[in-house]
Motif scaffolding. Structure first.
Motif, PDB file in Angstrom:
ATOM      1  N   VAL A 183      49.146  40.713  15.127  1.00 41.59           N
ATOM      2  CA  VAL A 183      48.975  39.378  15.710  1.00 41.59           C
ATOM      3  C   VAL A 183      49.079  38.265  14.684  1.00 41.59           C
ATOM      4  O   VAL A 183      48.863  37.093  15.016  1.00 41.59           O
ATOM      5  N   GLY A 184      49.399  38.583  13.440  1.00 41.74           N
ATOM      6  CA  GLY A 184      49.769  37.555  12.475  1.00 41.74           C
ATOM      7  C   GLY A 184      48.677  37.047  11.563  1.00 41.74           C
ATOM      8  O   GLY A 184      48.954  36.232  10.668  1.00 41.74           O
ATOM      9  N   PHE A 185      47.446  37.512  11.726  1.00 39.95           N
ATOM     10  CA  PHE A 185      46.370  36.964  10.906  1.00 39.95           C
ATOM     11  C   PHE A 185      46.495  37.415   9.449  1.00 39.95           C
ATOM     12  O   PHE A 185      46.203  36.653   8.525  1.00 39.95           O
ATOM     13  N   THR A 186      46.925  38.647   9.236  1.00 41.01           N
ATOM     14  CA  THR A 186      47.135  39.124   7.863  1.00 41.01           C
ATOM     15  C   THR A 186      48.268  38.352   7.195  1.00 41.01           C
ATOM     16  O   THR A 186      48.168  37.967   6.021  1.00 41.01           O
ATOM     17  N   VAL A 187      49.334  38.107   7.950  1.00 46.31           N
ATOM     18  CA  VAL A 187      50.458  37.337   7.389  1.00 46.31           C
ATOM     19  C   VAL A 187      50.029  35.903   7.104  1.00 46.31           C
ATOM     20  O   VAL A 187      50.448  35.307   6.109  1.00 46.31           O
ATOM     21  N   GLY A 188      49.166  35.343   7.972  1.00 44.28           N
ATOM     22  CA  GLY A 188      48.662  33.995   7.722  1.00 44.28           C
ATOM     23  C   GLY A 188      47.853  33.920   6.444  1.00 44.28           C
ATOM     24  O   GLY A 188      47.988  32.966   5.658  1.00 44.28           O
ATOM     25  N   SER A 189      47.004  34.928   6.221  1.00 40.30           N
ATOM     26  CA  SER A 189      46.255  34.978   4.965  1.00 40.30           C
ATOM     27  C   SER A 189      47.205  35.112   3.780  1.00 40.30           C
ATOM     28  O   SER A 189      47.003  34.484   2.728  1.00 40.30           O
ATOM     29  N   ALA A 190      48.240  35.931   3.936  1.00 41.61           N
ATOM     30  CA  ALA A 190      49.221  36.087   2.868  1.00 41.61           C
ATOM     31  C   ALA A 190      49.944  34.768   2.581  1.00 41.61           C
ATOM     32  O   ALA A 190      50.200  34.428   1.424  1.00 41.61           O
ATOM     33  N   SER A 191      50.268  34.020   3.626  1.00 37.66           N
ATOM     34  CA  SER A 191      50.948  32.738   3.428  1.00 37.66           C
ATOM     35  C   SER A 191      50.074  31.768   2.648  1.00 37.66           C
ATOM     36  O   SER A 191      50.555  31.058   1.750  1.00 37.66           O
ATOM     37  N   GLY A 192      48.788  31.730   2.986  1.00 37.02           N
ATOM     38  CA  GLY A 192      47.873  30.876   2.241  1.00 37.02           C
ATOM     39  C   GLY A 192      47.787  31.283   0.777  1.00 37.02           C
ATOM     40  O   GLY A 192      47.779  30.431  -0.124  1.00 37.02           O
TER      41      GLY A 192
END
Length: 348
Positions: free
Chosen positions: A108-117
């Motif tokens: 659902v993208g939360f891990t990728v969002g953390s990675a982007s930050g």
């Protein structure tokens, strides 16, 4: 003895077995984690037997073992256990909320969002431990808020399928953003960010474990306090409201805690893939119990990540692979199996 009495005794025995299977499964996972931990602490160029590892932990090991075990291997092991436990609990929460085995932070993208930050901080501010952690937590929370608000549009409530679909789209956009940021960065900065993106426990020490534990303990305690509401919400929103649960408030609370767990784990080890997806089904298989199985999922996540890190160190020794490579390989096989099984069920 009448048939009714026999049936009643069988029912009581089955219910007792059902209630005791969860703790027994937890003890099994804990014992397996302990065995793998002892083996991992003794594996490497400076080899130690399990007895020597235990003696070293008790302060009476062979010469040189204290430094190798306590300063090099033990903090890496504990960081891996803590990261795996955090991802396992987060995966259990999201799979319960979405009522879907694909509902994990990876999907659902939360891990990728953390990675982007984290990538943004590495490329803009240079990437100290504190700034990367801050960026990963901020990116995860911002992504979770965006996904939740978009999933609510038109219905006033974020349903499981909507969360997953919106999250997949958000994940794709953030992956594109990450690729763009890397393409615009200098060679050294892009190299540093790419190494962090894979997910790794290399060079993790006590300076990583202490803040990680300080963040995970309150989040884990909050999740334990909210687990009853989470278990009731699994029955459906209408049933949960009838039983007195404030569904929207409870959903936001458990989502915030789960996103915090994901972000903290990602800030420490990078976006380690598929632990959050595979740990809850393993815990559910062992406990044979409905509900989120948060504690069992934490132990399963710790075990899976520890085993994966051990394999990453030994499969191509002396070359040490990032643990994210190993979890990605194992998780990819599991995801294909899950999709194949669901397609067979649908075809029938």
């Amino acid at each position: 003895m009448t048939a009714v009495a026999v049936a009643g005794r069988m029912w009581r025995m089955w219910r007792l077995r059902f209630r005791t299977r969860g703790p027994l499964a937890g003890l099994l996972l804990l014992a397996a984690l302990g065995c793998v931990a002892v083996y991992a602490l003794g594996t490497g160029d400076f080899g130690l037997t399990p007895r020597e590892v235990i003696d070293t932990l008790n302060g009476a090991g062979p010469p040189g073992a204290q430094f190798v075990v306590l300063e090099l291997r033990l903090p890496r092991l504990l960081v891996g256990c803590a990261v795996g436990a955090a991802l396992g609990m987060a995966g259990a929460v999201f799979q319960t909320l979405t009522r879907n085995p694909l509902g994990s932070p990876d999907v659902v993208g939360f891990t990728v969002g953390s990675a982007s930050g984290g990538i943004l901080v590495i490329l803009v501010f240079g990437g100290s431990t504190l700034t990367i952690a801050t960026g990963a937590v901020g990116g995860g929370l911002a992504t979770a808020l965006a996904v939740y608000l978009l999933a609510m549009r038109g219905t006033g409530a974020a349903q499981g399928t909507q969360l997953i679909l919106v999250g997949i789209g958000m994940s794709a956009m953030l992956e594109a953003l990450n690729a763009y940021l890397l393409s615009r960065a200098s060679v050294n900065a892009a190299q540093s960010a790419s190494a962090w993106l894979v997910g790794s426990l290399n060079a993790r020490g006590w300076e990583h474990f202490v803040p990680l534990t300080a963040a995970l303990l309150p989040l884990g305690l909050l999740l334990v306090l909210l687990v009853d509401d989470l278990r009731i919400m699994e029955l459906g929103d209408d049933t949960a409201r009838a039983l007195g649960v404030r569904v929207r408030r409870a959903r936001l609370a458990v989502m915030a805690v789960a996103v915090g767990l994901t972000a903290v784990a990602t800030a420490t080890a990078g976006p380690v893939a598929f632990i959050a997806l595979t740990a809850p089904p393993l815990a559910r298989f062992l406990t044979r119990s409905p509900g989120p199985n948060v504690l069992a999922s934490a132990l399963a996540g710790a075990l899976l990540l520890t085993v994966s890190d051990l394999l990453a160190q030994r499969v191509l020794a002396p070359t040490i692979l990032p643990v994210g490579v190993m979890t990605g390989a194992v998780g990819g096989v599991y995801l294909c199996f899950l999709l194949f099984r669901r397609s067979r069920v649908t075809s029938y």
